[in-house]
Write an enzyme that holds these catalytic residues in place. Structure first.
Site, PDB file in Angstrom:
ATOM      1  CG  HIS A   1      -0.093   8.764   2.273  1.00 20.35           C
ATOM      2  ND1 HIS A   1      -0.198   7.806   1.295  1.00 20.35           N
ATOM      3  CD2 HIS A   1      -0.452   8.151   3.433  1.00 20.35           C
ATOM      4  CE1 HIS A   1      -0.578   6.660   1.833  1.00 20.35           C
ATOM      5  NE2 HIS A   1      -0.741   6.834   3.126  1.00 20.35           N
TER       6      HIS A   1
ATOM      7  CD  GLN B   1       5.799   1.649   9.403  1.00 21.69           C
ATOM      8  OE1 GLN B   1       5.441   2.727   8.940  1.00 21.69           O
ATOM      9  NE2 GLN B   1       5.596   1.320  10.669  1.00 21.69           N
TER      10      GLN B   1
ATOM     11  CG  HIS C   1      -1.951   1.084   1.183  1.00 22.88           C
ATOM     12  ND1 HIS C   1      -1.715   2.339   1.701  1.00 22.88           N
ATOM     13  CD2 HIS C   1      -3.212   1.114   0.671  1.00 22.88           C
ATOM     14  CE1 HIS C   1      -2.784   3.086   1.530  1.00 22.88           C
ATOM     15  NE2 HIS C   1      -3.707   2.371   0.912  1.00 22.88           N
ATOM     16  CG  HIS C   2       1.792   3.752   2.760  1.00 31.55           C
ATOM     17  ND1 HIS C   2       0.556   3.282   3.147  1.00 31.55           N
ATOM     18  CD2 HIS C   2       2.374   4.203   3.898  1.00 31.55           C
ATOM     19  CE1 HIS C   2       0.394   3.450   4.451  1.00 31.55           C
ATOM     20  NE2 HIS C   2       1.485   4.001   4.934  1.00 31.55           N
TER      21      HIS C   2
ATOM     22  CG  HIS D   1      -5.609   5.442   3.233  1.00 36.22           C
ATOM     23  ND1 HIS D   1      -5.723   4.781   4.435  1.00 36.22           N
ATOM     24  CD2 HIS D   1      -4.265   5.612   3.050  1.00 36.22           C
ATOM     25  CE1 HIS D   1      -4.533   4.558   4.955  1.00 36.22           C
ATOM     26  NE2 HIS D   1      -3.629   5.063   4.133  1.00 36.22           N
TER      27      HIS D   1
ATOM     28  CG  HIS E   1       2.094   0.984   6.156  1.00 35.21           C
ATOM     29  ND1 HIS E   1       1.208   1.500   7.074  1.00 35.21           N
ATOM     30  CD2 HIS E   1       3.320   1.363   6.571  1.00 35.21           C
ATOM     31  CE1 HIS E   1       1.878   2.164   8.006  1.00 35.21           C
ATOM     32  NE2 HIS E   1       3.165   2.098   7.718  1.00 35.21           N
TER      33      HIS E   1
ATOM     34  CG  MET F   1      -2.829   7.368   7.004  1.00 33.15           C
ATOM     35  SD  MET F   1      -1.198   6.693   6.557  1.00 33.15           S
ATOM     36  CE  MET F   1      -0.930   5.591   7.950  1.00 33.15           C
TER      37      MET F   1
END
Length: 385
Positions: free
Chosen positions: A170, A97, A21-22, A172, A99, A242
């Site tokens: 950013h 990280q 997703h990111h 969703h 996601h 977000m």
């Protein structure tokens, strides 16, 4: 990171939005774990399965270096600009990280793997301009059937001069327009504005000669559209929302902003009205939540191309809206007992060739041909091939 300092001058992502997703790349003085990999940050609470050890992203010295989503292309920094890491800097570790959109295929009994990541373009040649990222974001929630403004603002207290050269938005599925501003002496100057429905890459700032210094205010707004029946909270998963506005900047020399974050509680608990008179809301631009035909297309498209995208987006704003349209079409054509919503959802997610052709046709506004293509993707009972 032993040895002299290294400068990161470019980022080459290796990921696909259907899986990742990111991704967020952090610099740490000390990482959350030294095992590879671990369950980090906010994901510690959102994923209960799996055998990965939990831990924060960084135990100390956390700073964001790069972010990727929505199949954004590679990023090359301007000449003489680089992120300084290693050596005597506070960035001794890099933590990526990821996601994931859906981790079920990676969990037992499934054995699928993934190699999403980033290739860093680096040099040991000293860069005279040091890069940094300043992140503006909010908490809060989106009430059902409403347009929501998620707003944040902070005063710069460091005695430095930041030169913004790129920005990234950013959100969703509910994000419409994200915009950022510098406010000085009551005058609002746009840093950047974009829709998160486009590739969530770093775009050039609106004004390349903009400078942010001590006493200036940085502010951002995320314009959200929740046309559903449930309240949507800010959170880490694709089912949450977000609101993040990233400002990438450089300084002449070594001193970066000591606090690279500006976060507020968000609606219904905080808005720009709570900041105070120094924000001079009476001088705020009237088009904060609107995109013009020339707002950072930056992809070689023409004004006519952009207008076509806007027209298409206004008629069919989200993939979920298209999925609803498909469901109604199947119910009408085959009867609801044969048009299983899970099958429709599976069809969109796996991006079959018929689906890709349908999207291409929509983008060209060839709806009649698109429906013919779509019809060929189903068997006599209304199921996806």
């Amino acid at each position: 990171m032993d040895g002299p300092a290294t400068y990161i001058t470019g980022f080459v992502p290796h990921a696909n939005m259907s899986t990742a997703h990111h991704m967020l790349l952090y610099g740490c003085a000390d990482p959350g774990q030294k095992n590879e990999p671990w369950n980090c940050g906010e994901m510690m609470d959102s994923e209960k399965k799996g055998s990965f050890k939990p831990g924060p992203i960084c135990r100390s010295g956390s700073q964001i270096i790069y972010a990727w989503a929505m199949d954004a292309p590679q990023l090359t920094l301007p000449e003489d600009v680089g992120f300084k890491v290693g050596g005597k800097t506070t960035v001794q570790w890099l933590v990526l990280q990821v996601h994931y959109k859906d981790v079920s295929s990676f969990l037992p009994p499934n054995t699928n793997t993934d190699n999403s990541g980033i290739t860093l373009v680096t040099t040991t040649k000293r860069m005279p301009k040091r890069a940094g990222v300043y992140l503006l974001g909010t908490g809060g929630e989106l009430e059902p059937h409403s347009i929501v403004y998620m707003e944040t603002a902070c005063t710069i207290t460091d005695d430095i001069e930041m030169h913004p050269f790129a920005f990234r938005t950013h959100a969703h599925t509910h994000g419409e327009v994200l915009s950022g501003y510098r406010i000085r002496n009551g005058h609002w100057t746009e840093i950047g504005k974009q829709t998160p429905k486009k590739p969530q890459m770093f775009y050039n700032t609106t004004h390349q000669d903009l400078v942010v210094k001590k006493g200036d205010i940085l502010a951002a707004r995320c314009t959200m559209n929740n046309d559903g029946n449930t309240t949507i909270p800010i959170g880490p998963t694709q089912h949450d929302e977000m609101c993040n506005f990233y400002m990438m900047y450089y300084v002449n020399g070594d001193k970066l902003s000591s606090d690279g974050y500006c976060f507020k509680a968000g609606p219904p608990n905080w808005s720009w009205d709570d900041f105070g008179a120094s924000l001079h809301l009476e001088s705020a631009p009237s088009d904060i939540s609107k995109l013009s035909a020339v707002d950072n297309t930056q992809d070689g498209s023409t004004k006519e191309d952009f207008n076509g995208e806007q027209e298409m987006a206004s008629n069919l704003e989200t993939i979920s809206g298209l999925q609803h349209f498909l469901q109604e079409s199947l119910d009408s054509e085959y009867g609801s007992e044969h048009s299983d919503p899970a099958r429709v959802a599976g069809f969109t997610q796996r991006e079959s060739e018929a689906w890709r052709e349908y999207i291409r046709a929509l983008l060209k506004l060839e709806a009649e041909q698109a429906l013919d293509d779509l019809e060929n993707a189903y068997d006599a009972d209304g199921y996806v091939y």
